[in-house]
Design a protein around this motif. Structure first.
Motif, PDB file in Angstrom:
ATOM      1  N   ALA A  92     -33.414 -35.579 -80.149  1.00  0.00           N
ATOM      2  CA  ALA A  92     -32.292 -34.891 -78.928  1.00  0.00           C
ATOM      3  C   ALA A  92     -33.612 -34.406 -77.796  1.00  0.00           C
ATOM      4  CB  ALA A  92     -32.059 -33.307 -78.838  1.00  0.00           C
ATOM      5  N   ASP A  93     -34.499 -33.897 -78.419  1.00  0.00           N
ATOM      6  CA  ASP A  93     -35.733 -33.130 -77.097  1.00  0.00           C
ATOM      7  C   ASP A  93     -35.993 -34.854 -76.166  1.00  0.00           C
ATOM      8  OD1 ASP A  93     -37.402 -31.679 -75.887  1.00  0.00           O
ATOM      9  OD2 ASP A  93     -39.244 -32.499 -76.837  1.00  0.00           O
ATOM     10  N   THR A  94     -36.280 -35.636 -77.384  1.00  0.00           N
ATOM     11  CA  THR A  94     -37.283 -36.363 -76.959  1.00  0.00           C
ATOM     12  C   THR A  94     -35.763 -37.511 -76.073  1.00  0.00           C
ATOM     13  OG1 THR A  94     -38.240 -37.338 -78.517  1.00  0.00           O
ATOM     14  CG2 THR A  94     -38.263 -39.519 -77.622  1.00  0.00           C
ATOM     15  N   THR A  95     -34.823 -37.675 -76.801  1.00  0.00           N
ATOM     16  CA  THR A  95     -33.603 -38.965 -76.343  1.00  0.00           C
ATOM     17  C   THR A  95     -33.240 -37.421 -74.695  1.00  0.00           C
ATOM     18  OG1 THR A  95     -32.083 -37.182 -77.011  1.00  0.00           O
ATOM     19  CG2 THR A  95     -32.751 -39.606 -77.671  1.00  0.00           C
ATOM     20  N   TRP A  96     -33.241 -36.313 -74.749  1.00  0.00           N
ATOM     21  CA  TRP A  96     -32.951 -35.652 -73.222  1.00  0.00           C
ATOM     22  C   TRP A  96     -35.075 -36.377 -72.566  1.00  0.00           C
ATOM     23  CZ3 TRP A  96     -29.959 -33.339 -70.219  1.00  0.00           C
ATOM     24  CH2 TRP A  96     -30.114 -32.318 -69.046  1.00  0.00           C
ATOM     25  N   LYS A  97     -35.438 -35.568 -72.328  1.00  0.00           N
ATOM     26  CA  LYS A  97     -36.542 -36.081 -71.827  1.00  0.00           C
ATOM     27  C   LYS A  97     -36.527 -37.387 -71.293  1.00  0.00           C
ATOM     28  CE  LYS A  97     -40.137 -33.206 -73.630  1.00  0.00           C
ATOM     29  NZ  LYS A  97     -41.007 -33.154 -74.878  1.00  0.00           N
ATOM     30  N   PHE A  98     -36.479 -38.485 -71.825  1.00  0.00           N
ATOM     31  CA  PHE A  98     -35.516 -39.864 -71.366  1.00  0.00           C
ATOM     32  C   PHE A  98     -34.927 -40.113 -70.124  1.00  0.00           C
ATOM     33  CE2 PHE A  98     -34.293 -43.942 -71.410  1.00  0.00           C
ATOM     34  CZ  PHE A  98     -34.689 -44.820 -70.992  1.00  0.00           C
ATOM     35  N   PHE A  99     -33.444 -39.838 -70.494  1.00  0.00           N
ATOM     36  CA  PHE A  99     -32.350 -39.576 -70.069  1.00  0.00           C
ATOM     37  C   PHE A  99     -32.705 -38.162 -68.358  1.00  0.00           C
ATOM     38  CE2 PHE A  99     -29.745 -39.463 -73.997  1.00  0.00           C
ATOM     39  CZ  PHE A  99     -29.848 -40.850 -73.737  1.00  0.00           C
ATOM     40  N   ARG A 100     -33.720 -37.057 -68.736  1.00  0.00           N
ATOM     41  CA  ARG A 100     -33.979 -36.802 -67.245  1.00  0.00           C
ATOM     42  C   ARG A 100     -34.739 -37.493 -66.696  1.00  0.00           C
ATOM     43  NH1 ARG A 100     -34.609 -34.616 -63.485  1.00  0.00           N
ATOM     44  NH2 ARG A 100     -35.224 -32.084 -63.557  1.00  0.00           N
ATOM     45  N   ASN A 101     -35.438 -38.413 -66.822  1.00  0.00           N
ATOM     46  CA  ASN A 101     -36.598 -39.547 -66.435  1.00  0.00           C
ATOM     47  C   ASN A 101     -35.594 -40.693 -65.809  1.00  0.00           C
ATOM     48  OD1 ASN A 101     -38.230 -37.838 -66.228  1.00  0.00           O
ATOM     49  ND2 ASN A 101     -39.870 -38.873 -68.524  1.00  0.00           N
ATOM     50  N   HIS A 102     -34.891 -41.635 -66.963  1.00  0.00           N
ATOM     51  CA  HIS A 102     -34.648 -42.614 -66.251  1.00  0.00           C
ATOM     52  C   HIS A 102     -32.476 -42.561 -66.415  1.00  0.00           C
ATOM     53  CE1 HIS A 102     -38.675 -44.056 -66.447  1.00  0.00           C
ATOM     54  NE2 HIS A 102     -38.545 -43.201 -67.822  1.00  0.00           N
ATOM     55  N   ALA A 103     -31.774 -41.883 -66.473  1.00  0.00           N
ATOM     56  CA  ALA A 103     -30.437 -41.865 -66.810  1.00  0.00           C
ATOM     57  C   ALA A 103     -30.143 -42.492 -65.575  1.00  0.00           C
ATOM     58  CB  ALA A 103     -29.539 -40.923 -67.201  1.00  0.00           C
ATOM     59  N   GLY A 104     -29.932 -41.746 -64.302  1.00  0.00           N
ATOM     60  CA  GLY A 104     -30.342 -41.829 -63.019  1.00  0.00           C
ATOM     61  C   GLY A 104     -29.974 -44.024 -63.161  1.00  0.00           C
ATOM     62  N   GLU A 105     -31.417 -44.221 -63.697  1.00  0.00           N
ATOM     63  CA  GLU A 105     -31.825 -45.993 -63.582  1.00  0.00           C
ATOM     64  C   GLU A 105     -30.622 -47.123 -63.901  1.00  0.00           C
ATOM     65  OE1 GLU A 105     -36.034 -46.415 -63.412  1.00  0.00           O
ATOM     66  OE2 GLU A 105     -36.413 -44.619 -64.021  1.00  0.00           O
ATOM     67  N   VAL A 106     -30.420 -46.146 -65.525  1.00  0.00           N
ATOM     68  CA  VAL A 106     -29.499 -47.005 -65.727  1.00  0.00           C
ATOM     69  C   VAL A 106     -27.566 -46.467 -65.667  1.00  0.00           C
ATOM     70  CG1 VAL A 106     -28.136 -46.680 -68.162  1.00  0.00           C
ATOM     71  CG2 VAL A 106     -30.702 -46.393 -68.239  1.00  0.00           C
ATOM     72  N   TYR A 107     -27.569 -45.421 -65.277  1.00  0.00           N
ATOM     73  CA  TYR A 107     -26.257 -45.759 -64.400  1.00  0.00           C
ATOM     74  C   TYR A 107     -26.199 -46.199 -63.123  1.00  0.00           C
ATOM     75  CZ  TYR A 107     -22.075 -43.742 -62.382  1.00  0.00           C
ATOM     76  OH  TYR A 107     -20.422 -42.689 -62.056  1.00  0.00           O
ATOM     77  N   ARG A 108     -27.445 -46.787 -62.252  1.00  0.00           N
ATOM     78  CA  ARG A 108     -27.260 -47.551 -61.261  1.00  0.00           C
ATOM     79  C   ARG A 108     -27.007 -48.749 -61.385  1.00  0.00           C
ATOM     80  NH1 ARG A 108     -28.710 -44.753 -56.057  1.00  0.00           N
ATOM     81  NH2 ARG A 108     -28.920 -42.572 -56.477  1.00  0.00           N
ATOM     82  N   GLU A 109     -27.902 -49.060 -62.364  1.00  0.00           N
ATOM     83  CA  GLU A 109     -28.218 -50.573 -62.855  1.00  0.00           C
ATOM     84  C   GLU A 109     -26.436 -51.368 -63.473  1.00  0.00           C
ATOM     85  OE1 GLU A 109     -29.644 -53.286 -66.510  1.00  0.00           O
ATOM     86  OE2 GLU A 109     -31.071 -51.489 -65.144  1.00  0.00           O
ATOM     87  N   LEU A 110     -25.798 -50.146 -64.317  1.00  0.00           N
ATOM     88  CA  LEU A 110     -24.624 -50.050 -64.750  1.00  0.00           C
ATOM     89  C   LEU A 110     -23.676 -50.349 -64.114  1.00  0.00           C
ATOM     90  CD1 LEU A 110     -25.113 -48.976 -68.051  1.00  0.00           C
ATOM     91  CD2 LEU A 110     -25.687 -51.188 -68.375  1.00  0.00           C
ATOM     92  N   THR A 111     -23.485 -49.480 -62.810  1.00  0.00           N
ATOM     93  CA  THR A 111     -22.748 -49.963 -62.169  1.00  0.00           C
ATOM     94  C   THR A 111     -22.680 -50.365 -60.669  1.00  0.00           C
ATOM     95  OG1 THR A 111     -23.574 -47.198 -61.060  1.00  0.00           O
ATOM     96  CG2 THR A 111     -21.903 -47.501 -62.959  1.00  0.00           C
TER      97      THR A 111
END
Length: 486
Positions: A92-111
């Motif tokens: 969970a800590d690993t994925t949380w850190k990844f999402f903290r950095n990159h979730a926005g990029e993924v959301y912008r790309e997919l939408t």
């Protein structure tokens, strides 16, 4: 929430459970190269997406392999439980850190930078394809659905962390919330049939047009009209149909007749979340978000058309442009948990004398949706805390319940009371009703307040949903009682 596990404790905890030393060493080493959390002021472009994704995937791959080497969660020894929990929280800590950095990029790309809005369930599938190994696929979740809740090792946690991060961002969070306020495609397909037939059977929900009012009847009769994975879709469709029907000016929520012998021949409003389905592992985490950002939120805020969402833009204070209608709830027997939560988004509550409301969050071990945000507005902070943290029951005949109910009548007068309320609302005019609801929300619950609440809710609820405490609570307060009755 994510447990902080010092590096010095990681390897000993895992080795104490008898896990293979080579696998443990590989896991600990992979953690050292996993993404670090970027500060809010960091430049996202300075953090490399693909290397971070590869490193996080490696952690998840090795960690999941170790979890599979352990016995089923409910049969583990103390050391094995501790090792399993350690792995889950490190993942969970690993994925949380990844999402903290990159979730926005993924959301912008997919939408497509917000030009192609997606619902949560759609986004979860698309994001799992974009981030393989970090988010569960539909096949992963189907496999885990075969397990009892007590045997699950937190596959859905990453979903909670992902959506919490999206909701934490004002621009992305507003866009996601508005995307969930769009009418469902299924609703648009059924609208003409509803106009023509004026009644549709959606399985666990029935929707009917009577005069100028639209009625939603809870129809999960085998489970005292509880909510579960079988009810969320039809409930939202029913709300859409009433909101979109041009001839309907008010919506009514009412429970249907149930099968339970104790309530034979009676209507029951709702027993809240289907605890049996949760215990059996048949209640998906995403439904918490879909329900409260979809069905419940549409009753509170209305529906949007696609042209009112736009792309990813800075939120502003423009007036809301939703199509909305007032709602009446008719409570018979009881409104427990999720049923009680719905009373906080409707405009008028008629209750059967002798009925009651409750939010047994402590006994269930979960957060009662948005009740923590809304309940205090109706009963005050002190009683809200007592209800959520200490299982306070509100009997409709008590003075303390006045903030939750407008009218208490004998069972024989419920129908007449509903008709009287509908007549009163219709006579006031739909335009002014919608305008006044919007004006009230400026003070009580502006959209950004809801966004910030849902960011916290998405994060905290996933850990509650998959906690050992939830299982203990269910076995003590619900499952055990069911067995004793049987």
């Amino acid at each position: 929430m994510i447990e902080v596990i010092p590096p010095i404790e990681r390897e000993p905890r895992l080795l104490a459970a008898g896990l293979p030393p080579d696998g443990v060493r590989c896991f600990v080493e992979s953690l050292q190269s996993s993404p670090t959390r970027a500060s809010a002021s960091s430049n996202p472009g300075a953090v490399s997406f693909e290397p971070d994704l590869s490193a996080a995937q490696r952690v998840c791959e090795v960690g999941r392999g170790l979890l599979q080497a352990l016995p089923l969660r409910s049969t583990r020894t103390g050391d094995e439980l501790r090792a399993g929990n350690t792995i889950v929280h490190l993942l969970a800590d690993t994925t949380w850190k990844f999402f903290r950095n990159h979730a926005g990029e993924v959301y912008r790309e997919l939408t497509n930078d917000g030009a192609s809005p997606m619902r949560i369930e759609q986004l979860a599938i698309q994001a799992a394809g974009r981030l393989p190994g970090l988010l569960p696929t539909a096949a992963d979740l189907a496999g885990e659905r075969e397990l009892f809740q007590k045997d699950k090792d937190g596959l859905e946690i990453s979903q909670g962390l992902f959506f919490s991060q999206i909701l934490s961002d004002p621009i992305l969070g507003h866009h996601l919330i508005k995307s969930l306020l769009l009418p469902r495609a299924e609703s648009l397909e059924l609208l003409n049939a509803f106009k023509r037939e004026r009644r549709l059977d959606l399985g666990t929900v029935q929707v009917e047009a009577k005069g100028n009012a639209g009625y939603i009847y809870f129809n999960n009769s085998a489970y005292l009209n509880a909510e579960d994975d079988s009810t969320f879709l039809p409930l939202e469709i029913a709300a859409d149909l009433i909101l979109l029907h041009p001839d309907l000016q008010v919506g009514v929520l009412r429970g249907g007749y149930v099968d339970h012998p104790r309530y034979a021949g009676k209507r029951v409003f709702s027993a809240g979340a289907n605890l049996t389905q949760i215990y059996n592992g048949q209640f998906s985490y995403l439904q918490y978000l879909i329900r409260d950002m979809g069905f419940a939120h549409k009753m509170y805020r209305g529906v949007l058309s696609p042209d009112q969402i736009g792309g990813l833009v800075e939120p502003n204070d423009e007036p809301e442009q939703t199509l909305e209608k007032p709602w009446i709830a008719a409570v018979e027997s009881f409104a427990i948990g999720g049923g009680c939560q719905l009373l906080l988004v409707v405009d008028y509550v008629v209750a059967e004398a002798g009925s009651y409301f409750s939010l047994p969050a402590r006994k269930e071990g979960i957060i009662p949706a948005a009740a923590n945000l809304r309940l205090a507005r109706f009963v005050g902070e002190r009683l809200a805390r007592e209800a959520i943290l200490f299982d306070r029951i509100f009997y409709v005949d008590d003075p303390e319940s006045r903030g939750l109910v407008n009218e208490v009548v004998p069972r024989s007068e419920i129908d007449a009371a509903i008709e009287r309320c509908v007549t009163g609302v219709v006579g006031s005019g739909l335009v002014s009703a919608g305008a006044n609801r919007k004006a009230m929300r400026v003070r009580t619950e502006p959209l950004d307040l809801f966004r910030r609440y849902m960011a916290t809710y998405a994060y905290q609820q996933v850990f509650c949903h998959l906690s050992e405490q939830l299982i203990r609570n269910l076995e003590r307060h619900w499952i055990g009682r069911q067995r004793s009755v049987a």
